[in-house]
Each structure stands twice: as structure tokens, then as C-alpha cells.
Design an enzyme around this catalytic site. Sequence first.
Site, PDB file in Angstrom:
ATOM      1  N   HIS A  29       0.875  -1.187   0.000  1.00 46.57           N
ATOM      2  CA  HIS A  29       0.000   0.000   0.000  1.00 46.57           C
ATOM      3  C   HIS A  29       0.911   1.235   0.000  1.00 46.57           C
ATOM      4  CE1 HIS A  29      -2.747   2.986   1.834  1.00 46.57           C
ATOM      5  NE2 HIS A  29      -3.746   2.185   1.523  1.00 46.57           N
TER       6      HIS A  29
ATOM      7  N   ASP B  89       3.292  -3.892   8.074  1.00 47.79           N
ATOM      8  CA  ASP B  89       2.056  -3.142   7.906  1.00 47.79           C
ATOM      9  C   ASP B  89       0.918  -4.134   8.187  1.00 47.79           C
ATOM     10  OD1 ASP B  89      -0.272  -2.061   6.984  1.00 47.79           O
ATOM     11  OD2 ASP B  89       0.540  -1.361   5.068  1.00 47.79           O
TER      12      ASP B  89
ATOM     13  N   LYS C 263     -10.171  -0.318  10.763  1.00 51.28           N
ATOM     14  CA  LYS C 263     -10.327  -1.573  10.001  1.00 51.28           C
ATOM     15  C   LYS C 263     -10.547  -2.751  10.943  1.00 51.28           C
ATOM     16  CE  LYS C 263      -7.138   0.066   6.459  1.00 51.28           C
ATOM     17  NZ  LYS C 263      -7.829   0.492   5.249  1.00 51.28           N
TER      18      LYS C 263
ATOM     19  N   CYS D 132      -4.786   2.423  -3.638  1.00 50.48           N
ATOM     20  CA  CYS D 132      -3.507   2.921  -3.089  1.00 50.48           C
ATOM     21  C   CYS D 132      -2.382   1.928  -3.340  1.00 50.48           C
ATOM     22  CB  CYS D 132      -3.610   3.247  -1.601  1.00 50.48           C
ATOM     23  SG  CYS D 132      -4.828   4.507  -1.235  1.00 50.48           S
TER      24      CYS D 132
ATOM     25  N   GLN E  67      -4.251  -4.745   7.194  1.00 54.93           N
ATOM     26  CA  GLN E  67      -5.210  -5.760   6.733  1.00 54.93           C
ATOM     27  C   GLN E  67      -5.086  -7.067   7.508  1.00 54.93           C
ATOM     28  OE1 GLN E  67      -7.626  -5.078   4.691  1.00 54.93           O
ATOM     29  NE2 GLN E  67      -6.888  -3.116   3.925  1.00 54.93           N
TER      30      GLN E  67
HETATM   31  C1  LIG Z   1      -2.358  -2.523   3.684  1.00 53.37           C
HETATM   32  C2  LIG Z   1      -2.698  -1.135   4.143  1.00 53.37           C
HETATM   33  N1  LIG Z   1      -1.764  -0.390   4.721  1.00 53.37           N
HETATM   34  C3  LIG Z   1      -1.998   0.840   5.172  1.00 53.37           C
HETATM   35  C4  LIG Z   1      -3.233   1.407   5.038  1.00 53.37           C
HETATM   36  C5  LIG Z   1      -3.443   2.792   5.533  1.00 53.37           C
HETATM   37  O1  LIG Z   1      -4.364   2.797   6.593  1.00 53.37           O
HETATM   38  P1  LIG Z   1      -4.932   4.189   7.139  1.00 53.37           P
HETATM   39  O2  LIG Z   1      -5.527   4.896   5.967  1.00 53.37           O
HETATM   40  O3  LIG Z   1      -5.960   3.777   8.138  1.00 53.37           O
HETATM   41  O4  LIG Z   1      -3.797   4.926   7.744  1.00 53.37           O
HETATM   42  C6  LIG Z   1      -4.249   0.682   4.421  1.00 53.37           C
HETATM   43  C7  LIG Z   1      -5.575   1.286   4.213  1.00 53.37           C
HETATM   44  O5  LIG Z   1      -6.309   0.921   3.328  1.00 53.37           O
HETATM   45  C8  LIG Z   1      -3.980  -0.628   3.971  1.00 53.37           C
HETATM   46  O6  LIG Z   1      -4.915  -1.368   3.386  1.00 53.37           O
END
Ligand SMILES: Cc1ncc(COP(=O)(O)O)c(C=O)c1O
Length: 411
Positions: free
Chosen positions: A125, A202, A228, A367, A205
Amino acid sequence: MIPLDIEAVRGDFPILQKPLPKGLPLVYLDSGASAQKPQCVIDKEREVYENYYANAYRGVYRFGAIVDEELEGAREKVRQFIRAEHSDEIVFTSGCTMSLNLVASGWGKRNLKAGDEILINEMEHHANFVPWQQLAAQTGATCRFLPLTDDGRLEMARIGEVLSDKTKIVAVTGMSNMLGTLNPIDELAKKAHDAGAVIVVDGAQSVPHEHTDVVASGIDFLAFSGHKLYGPSGVGVLYGKRELLEQTAPILFGGHMIDRVYKDHSTWASSPAKFEAGTIQIAQAIALGAAIDYMGTLGMDKVQEHERNVLEYAYNRLQEIPGMRIYGPGVEHRGAITSFTIDGAHPEDLAQLLDRKGVFVRHGHHCTMPLHDLLGVSATVRASFGVYNSRDDVDALMDAIQFACQRLRLT
Ligand SMILES: Cc1ncc(COP(=O)(O)O)c(C=O)c1O
């Protein structure tokens, strides 16, 4: 194992009880973007505002004391949920993005120099991609890429080509938000440590869907978002091993994060206060504790099994659609996400037509632009599942896709 009582789970989410206009039931398949909230989370946030709201870590009066106790209780719940050793390793942030930026700027800038390397890959992401690009630009380090297999997994057999004693950081997602790929975190952590690097995971998910054990997996830093995980938006978590957080510089300066302020310089408090400058997300962090309690009541084993079941059903049924292309690995290597395209249908048109049937999916690049570039598509449709989704939702998705294909004159 007794399976998840899906009707009872659905009953916990007030939004799912409210039909859309024209009586359409809501089929929410966008938990990967943000999950819906159970009543207990909504109630907890409300409880704070209605009964004892005050600023945190400031007042000795009784509301201040209750808020502090609730916040530390929530921090302890997070610690137990991800099986960290110490609660001072749990930092509340505004979300996964901020947590990753904190590691990149706070730890990375201090520890990387020209010639060093950061190992990432194209499935990340942007939140776990752009901060490393920036860190590389600021320090003179280089981003190296672990190649992906044709079915969207990390090509572990080639890790020796890109991981060396120059690598200082291995940054990887626990679960891809586009492909659904579950990555071999334990193995990566071991390889990173053997090379002398730290591993940053990260967990945006993976944490809501899979068991997380930062100690057993050897994770150095773990970032995730509350929203999430069925918790409120605006709050997230950074876990860092105690000794690594000690080496991490704060990136926000102001109240609460200091030890002593003099006219000409200041010294910092220890973690987590050092990273929680200003007024933090008080009610949201407390309600994140309620979300974690909720997941604990359901049981992560049951959650995993239930979502696997829905995913397998979706994966098989989607392949009945002519022109369907599902991206990513088979179900044995993926979590509860399916991204797809249908020949001749623009993803945005598809998502709009699905909405007409009350089926909410996301479309676009999710993203993950470098991943879409690699796959040679500009956009995909993503159906992502949460604890409240069932096979009925998959059937509704199938009916809605058939409706969309007819409208687009594909059948
Ligand atoms: C794999 C992953 N990393 C990071 C993020 C970023 O999360 P946030 O927008 O809550 O900071 C997301 C959000 O969709 C994500 O799916």
C-alpha cells in the site's frame, strides 16, 4: 470448533439492520477500506462523552483519573491482542499511515545513511511505500524490491538477491490490501534479522483477520488502524520493541511528550508518551479497546475460519462469470480479499452498477499504483469481507455482477 454464529454477529452491527432506500438490504463488501462498527464500540465511545470525558494524563479530578485508567486499559488490551511483552511498546497514533511514517522518520532517519538499503516490494500500500521512498531520498539509501511471483506472492526464493548486510529495513504487509496475499512474516523476520535489519510490518489488513503474535513472529515494528478492526476512525497503533522505540526520535513535539522543557532545549518522556504529543484520540482509543474485546469474544480462530469459508465460496463463485480475472494467489495463500476485473467492463461502471443493487465494493487502484502498473491494469474492483459477511452476501454480489454485465451488454 463451533462456527461463528453469523446471525448473532450481524445483529451486533446496527448499520446492517437498516435497509437502504427501496428496502434493499445492505451488502457491505468494503471492510478492507473501513469496517462497520458493532454496537459495543459505538456505546463505548458514547459512554466516554456522556459520563466521564476529560483530557487525558492531565487532571487529578475524578474524570481525568477515569479517562487515564480507561486509556491505559485500552493500551493493555492492544498489548494482549498482539501479544506484545510490555504496554509501553504500544503507541496510540492517528492510524496505520502515521505509525509507518513515525518509524520511517523517527527510526529510519536516525539509523540510515547513504549506501544503506530498504527492502520493499510492489504489493505494498502507498502507506508502506511512499514513506520508504522519502526516507531513501532524505538519507541517500536505496529501495530494493523483492520480486513477486506471477500469482502475486513474494518470490522468497530470490530474497538472497536483494537482502544483504546493506539492508537496514525490511518493510512488508502482513496481508495485501489488493491481492489478499498473506505474507510469510515469520520467515521474513528471521531473514531480516540474520542480515542485521529490522522488520516493519504493515498490519492494516492482517491484524483484523489473522492471529498476531509480535514476539513469536519476531516483528520489530507493527502498524495498524483501529477503523479496520471494527474500532473508531482516527486512532491507530504503532507497536515497537522497547529497545527500538528507545532509539526512535519523536516526530511531533509539544505537550505531554516532554520530560523537561528549558528555555533553550527540552528532553523527552519515555515511550509511549514520547510519541503521543498533544491531546490524543481519547474516546477513540478507549473504544478501540472495546473493539478488541469484541474480537476476543468472537474468537480470532472462529473469525479466521469463518472468513476463510466466505472467501473460498466467493473465489469459486466469481470464476463462474465470463471474462472474470481475479488477481492474486489461490485461497490457500490469501485472506478475505478478492480484486478482479471483467473483460469489457470498466471497474468504476461495475462498482456503480453494483451499488444500485445495494452491493458496496471499492474500485480504483486501492492505493497500490506500483502493483497495478506491474499487473498492467489501471483499476480493479475489490470485494473485501469482514466478520459480518456470509455466503448470502457473495450470492448477492454474484446477482449484482450479473445485473451489471447485462446493463453493460456483456451477456
Ligand atoms: C495494507 C494497508 N496499509 C496501510 C493502510 C493505511 O491505513 P490508514 O488509511 O488507516 O492509515 C491501508 C488502508 O487501506 C492498507 O490497506
